[in-house]
Write a protein that holds these residues in place. Structure first.
Motif, PDB file in Angstrom:
ATOM      1  N   TRP A   1      33.780 -25.827  21.523  1.00  0.00           N
ATOM      2  CA  TRP A   1      33.602 -26.864  22.537  1.00  0.00           C
ATOM      3  C   TRP A   1      32.129 -26.988  22.888  1.00  0.00           C
ATOM      4  O   TRP A   1      31.419 -25.987  23.036  1.00  0.00           O
ATOM      5  CB  TRP A   1      34.397 -26.525  23.803  1.00  0.00           C
ATOM      6  N   ALA A   2      31.660 -28.227  23.008  1.00  0.00           N
ATOM      7  CA  ALA A   2      30.278 -28.496  23.411  1.00  0.00           C
ATOM      8  C   ALA A   2      30.286 -29.614  24.446  1.00  0.00           C
ATOM      9  O   ALA A   2      31.057 -30.569  24.329  1.00  0.00           O
ATOM     10  CB  ALA A   2      29.436 -28.890  22.209  1.00  0.00           C
TER      11      ALA A   2
ATOM     12  N   GLY B   1      41.749 -23.345  22.240  1.00  0.00           N
ATOM     13  CA  GLY B   1      42.588 -23.566  21.067  1.00  0.00           C
ATOM     14  C   GLY B   1      42.466 -24.968  20.485  1.00  0.00           C
ATOM     15  O   GLY B   1      42.806 -25.192  19.330  1.00  0.00           O
ATOM     16  N   GLN B   2      41.989 -25.915  21.281  1.00  0.00           N
ATOM     17  CA  GLN B   2      41.812 -27.282  20.796  1.00  0.00           C
ATOM     18  C   GLN B   2      40.442 -27.490  20.153  1.00  0.00           C
ATOM     19  O   GLN B   2      40.152 -28.572  19.647  1.00  0.00           O
ATOM     20  CB  GLN B   2      41.995 -28.270  21.950  1.00  0.00           C
ATOM     21  N   HIS B   3      39.594 -26.460  20.174  1.00  0.00           N
ATOM     22  CA  HIS B   3      38.242 -26.544  19.615  1.00  0.00           C
ATOM     23  C   HIS B   3      37.944 -25.310  18.761  1.00  0.00           C
ATOM     24  O   HIS B   3      37.001 -24.577  19.037  1.00  0.00           O
ATOM     25  CB  HIS B   3      37.199 -26.634  20.742  1.00  0.00           C
ATOM     26  N   PRO B   4      38.754 -25.061  17.730  1.00  0.00           N
ATOM     27  CA  PRO B   4      38.550 -23.847  16.937  1.00  0.00           C
ATOM     28  C   PRO B   4      37.213 -23.860  16.212  1.00  0.00           C
ATOM     29  O   PRO B   4      36.684 -24.911  15.857  1.00  0.00           O
ATOM     30  CB  PRO B   4      39.713 -23.857  15.947  1.00  0.00           C
ATOM     31  N   ARG B   5      36.678 -22.679  16.030  1.00  0.00           N
ATOM     32  CA  ARG B   5      35.435 -22.539  15.258  1.00  0.00           C
ATOM     33  C   ARG B   5      35.754 -22.766  13.787  1.00  0.00           C
ATOM     34  O   ARG B   5      36.824 -22.401  13.316  1.00  0.00           O
ATOM     35  CB  ARG B   5      34.853 -21.144  15.432  1.00  0.00           C
ATOM     36  N   PRO B   6      34.809 -23.353  13.038  1.00  0.00           N
ATOM     37  CA  PRO B   6      35.039 -23.524  11.604  1.00  0.00           C
ATOM     38  C   PRO B   6      35.120 -22.160  10.916  1.00  0.00           C
ATOM     39  O   PRO B   6      34.494 -21.206  11.362  1.00  0.00           O
ATOM     40  CB  PRO B   6      33.819 -24.311  11.113  1.00  0.00           C
ATOM     41  N   MET B   7      35.912 -22.119   9.884  1.00  0.00           N
ATOM     42  CA  MET B   7      36.019 -20.881   9.107  1.00  0.00           C
ATOM     43  C   MET B   7      34.691 -20.628   8.412  1.00  0.00           C
ATOM     44  O   MET B   7      34.093 -21.538   7.859  1.00  0.00           O
ATOM     45  CB  MET B   7      37.125 -20.999   8.055  1.00  0.00           C
TER      46      MET B   7
ATOM     47  N   ALA C   1      37.986 -27.123  32.296  1.00  0.00           N
ATOM     48  CA  ALA C   1      39.213 -27.792  31.869  1.00  0.00           C
ATOM     49  C   ALA C   1      39.492 -27.682  30.374  1.00  0.00           C
ATOM     50  O   ALA C   1      40.627 -27.912  29.947  1.00  0.00           O
ATOM     51  CB  ALA C   1      39.152 -29.270  32.257  1.00  0.00           C
ATOM     52  N   HIS C   2      38.497 -27.320  29.558  1.00  0.00           N
ATOM     53  CA  HIS C   2      38.747 -27.337  28.115  1.00  0.00           C
ATOM     54  C   HIS C   2      39.655 -26.181  27.695  1.00  0.00           C
ATOM     55  O   HIS C   2      39.718 -25.145  28.351  1.00  0.00           O
ATOM     56  CB  HIS C   2      37.425 -27.335  27.321  1.00  0.00           C
ATOM     57  N   VAL C   3      40.373 -26.400  26.601  1.00  0.00           N
ATOM     58  CA  VAL C   3      41.278 -25.398  26.034  1.00  0.00           C
ATOM     59  C   VAL C   3      40.673 -24.942  24.714  1.00  0.00           C
ATOM     60  O   VAL C   3      40.518 -25.745  23.788  1.00  0.00           O
ATOM     61  CB  VAL C   3      42.690 -26.001  25.814  1.00  0.00           C
TER      62      VAL C   3
END
Length: 73
Positions: free
Chosen positions: A23-24, A57-63, A53-55
Motif C-alpha cells: 500500500w502507498a 491483504g488487498q495490497h500484497p507485495r510482489p513475489m 483503513a487499508h487492508v
C-alpha cells in the motif's frame, strides 16, 4: 510487529507507504487551506485516515524472483 507508516523510495514512487504490504499513499488532489500548516494538516489527516483503513491483504507485495546459482549449504 504492527504495521507502520514509512517513507518509501522506489524507482517509480517516493512517498508514504505501509511497512507490511504494498500500500502507498497517493493523495487525491490539492490540499487547500489558509496557511501552509492547514494544508499540511489536511494532507496528514487524509494520509493517516487512508493508512488506518487499508487492508494489507488487498495490497500484497510482489513475489521476489528466485535467484539461480546458489545451492543450499
Amino acid at each position: 510487529m504492527p504495521r507502520q507508516l514509512v517513507w518509501i523510495v522506489r524507482q517509480s514512487f517516493e512517498g508514504f507507504g505501509c511497512s507490511e504490504c504494498n500500500w502507498a499513499f497517493k493523495p487525491s488532489g490539492a490540499f487547500g487551506g489558509e496557511s501552509l500548516d492547514e494544508m499540511k494538516e489536511k494532507y496528514e489527516g487524509q494520509r493517516d485516515k487512508e493508512f488506518a483503513a487499508h487492508v494489507c491483504g488487498q495490497h500484497p507485495r510482489p513475489m521476489s524472483p528466485k535467484t539461480e546459482g546458489r545451492r543450499g549449504h
